[in-house]
Enzyme design. Structure first.
Site, PDB file in Angstrom:
ATOM      1  N   ASP A  94       0.834  -1.201   0.000  1.00  0.00           N
ATOM      2  CA  ASP A  94       0.000   0.000   0.000  1.00  0.00           C
ATOM      3  C   ASP A  94       0.874   1.258   0.000  1.00  0.00           C
ATOM      4  O   ASP A  94       0.578   2.231  -0.675  1.00  0.00           O
ATOM      5  CB  ASP A  94      -0.921  -0.014   1.233  1.00  0.00           C
ATOM      6  N   HIS A 110      -5.051  -3.232   6.249  1.00  0.00           N
ATOM      7  CA  HIS A 110      -4.879  -3.484   4.814  1.00  0.00           C
ATOM      8  C   HIS A 110      -6.258  -3.824   4.250  1.00  0.00           C
ATOM      9  O   HIS A 110      -6.623  -4.974   4.040  1.00  0.00           O
ATOM     10  CB  HIS A 110      -3.901  -4.639   4.591  1.00  0.00           C
TER      11      HIS A 110
HETATM   12  C1  LMR Z   1      -3.823  -6.482  -2.738  1.00  0.00           C
HETATM   13  O1  LMR Z   1      -3.765  -5.487  -2.003  1.00  0.00           O
HETATM   14  O2  LMR Z   1      -3.452  -6.468  -3.915  1.00  0.00           O
HETATM   15  C2  LMR Z   1      -4.399  -7.751  -2.199  1.00  0.00           C
HETATM   16  O3  LMR Z   1      -4.350  -7.745  -0.818  1.00  0.00           O
HETATM   17  C3  LMR Z   1      -5.787  -7.869  -2.715  1.00  0.00           C
HETATM   18  C4  LMR Z   1      -6.490  -9.112  -2.287  1.00  0.00           C
HETATM   19  O4  LMR Z   1      -7.565  -8.988  -1.674  1.00  0.00           O
HETATM   20  O5  LMR Z   1      -5.999 -10.198  -2.562  1.00  0.00           O
END
Ligand code: LMR
Length: 435
Positions: free
Chosen positions: A247, A275
């Site tokens: 992120d 997250h």
């Molecule tokens: C991401 O941020 O790309 C993953 O965590 C998305 C997911 O839900 O697999």
């Protein structure tokens, strides 16, 4: 018998036994990959140095906490002490990786083995955890690692029992988790994955290094990390991380794009909280070329709305394009997260990681795993950054992601030893990939 003949014989014997074990597994659905049958409870290894082959050595493994199986060429022993002298190599470290046959691991393992993560003088051992279903694929991964001839990769073992695979782990990169299936409630996902991480926490507590560093990647990673650390009371809670570095990287990229600069000019980027789509990319404290972002990007509406949402939902947008979750960029961000802990943080900068909130200086509720700004001396440990500022927008967003994490925590109380679970999850929040 000539040493070379003996050597070949043992290897052949090993390969045929391995395929036998795999075949048996696929028929009988055994839960645990047992070490190959060996005479007298001994582990058979061969020794080779760069100059000559030595006689095979028998290492006694009477200890009930047996090591998991080594794989193929990695069953050969080597004289690391001698090599350490000539190459000034550091002491071998054990890296356990769960979900090792998956896409993220497929990018990550080769980075780890190449030396680009822990450095060119750090030999490593990879301990790969898969599932019964992925065991054959895991052998394929191990074969590719063999064929890559990485000088620093000294041991590879594969297995499906976390108590065997996590033995002596110095690092545990917990990637494997179940994706949310069609019609599955978020509470259901928390429960299914929570059980995996409770079990893995127990296994780490029982057999890993007492100072193992754990990075939880499998979603929902903050709460999975909380469950894991609660089930590992003998390992410092501070050692557990939930991966929010992806992120952070995404946020840096979007700010750079908007400001028209290369992304290395963006620093001090904090992701606060979960997250999930409530995460807070902090543009108040972030800098571009050392100048506060708000002085460089004057469009506050863009920062508060478009930028924030873009980062929160990037994972979901990517799934729509790819048809699957991010893998390569996730692996890169795991590398970044490890490197941030094993190299000193550049002066004045920091990095984001989901860490345990006990004693945090920001007034965030204690006893959850929350992404916050961290700095490291490069010794694997970190401290929270104190010199950050807050405004009403940032505070209110932090409250929202905090509320979500508290609700997730209540929902997994049965897995953290805190009583009966009550699931009152806010309906409007999702994992980044759940759009
Ligand atoms: C991401 O941020 O790309 C993953 O965590 C998305 C997911 O839900 O697999």
């Amino acid at each position: 018998m000539a040493v070379a003949d003996f050597y070949t014989k043992i290897n052949l014997q090993y390969s045929s036994q391995l395929s036998y074990v795999s075949t048996r597994l696929s028929y009988s659905r055994r839960v645990s990959l047992r070490p190959l049958p060996r005479p007298h409870n001994s582990r058979i290894c061969c020794s080779v140095t760069s100059k000559e082959a030595q006689a095979p050595v028998f290492v006694n493994t009477e200890d009930p906490r047996k090591k998991p199986d080594c794989y193929g060429v990695f069953c050969l022993t080597y004289d690391l002490t001698a090599e350490e002298e000539t190459k000034s190599w550091k002491k071998l470290i054990n890296i356990a990786v769960s979900g090792a046959a998956g896409m993220i691991s497929n990018h990550l393992l080769f980075k780890l083995a190449s030396g680009e993560v822990f450095g060119p003088d750090q030999p490593i051992s990879l301990k790969l955890l898969g599932s019964e279903r992925s065991l054959q694929a895991l052998e394929g991964v191990a074969m590719e690692l063999e064929d890559s001839l990485f000088p620093l990769l000294r041991e590879v073992s594969i297995g499906i029992d976390s108590y065997e695979v996590f033995q002596d782990a110095d690092w545990a990169l917990l990637i494997g988790a179940k994706p949310r299936g069609p019609g599955m409630e978020r509470a259901g996902l928390l429960d299914i994955n929570g059980q995996i991480f409770a079990e893995q926490g127990k296994a780490l507590n029982a057999v890993a290094s007492r100072n193992v560093k754990v990075i939880v990647v499998g979603n929902p990673c903050n709460t999975n990390a909380l469950i894991c650390l609660k089930n590992a009371p003998d390992i410092p809670a501070k050692n557990f991380h939930a991966l929010t570095r992806l992120d952070e990287n995404r946020a840096k990229c979007q700010l750079a794009l908007k400001a028209g600069v290369f992304y290395d000019k963006v620093s001090n980027m904090t992701i606060w909280g979960n997250h999930s789509t409530t995460q807070v990319p902090d543009f108040l404290n972030a800098k571009i070329n050392g100048i506060p972002v708000k002085e460089v990007i004057k469009d506050t509406k863009w920062l508060e709305e478009e930028f924030t949402e873009m980062v929160q939902k990037r994972g979901g947008v990517l799934i729509k394009k790819w048809g699957r979750s991010s893998a390569a960029s996730t692996a890169v961000s795991i590398v970044d997260a490890i490197r941030s802990l094993v190299t000193p943080t550049p002066k004045g900068d920091w990095f984001s990681s989901g860490v345990y909130t006990a004693g945090n200086p920001y007034g965030i509720e204690e006893d959850i795993v929350f992404s916050m700004p961290c700095r490291s001396k490069g010794d694997g440990d970190y401290e929270l950054v104190k010199d950050v500022i807050f405004d009403d927008f940032l505070r209110s967003r932090i409250k929202k992601t905090e509320a979500e994490l508290l609700a997730e925590k209540r929902c997994v109380a049965h897995l953290t030893g805190e009583g009966i679970a009550v699931c009152d999850l806010p309906g409007d929040t999702m994992l980044p990939g759940e759009m």
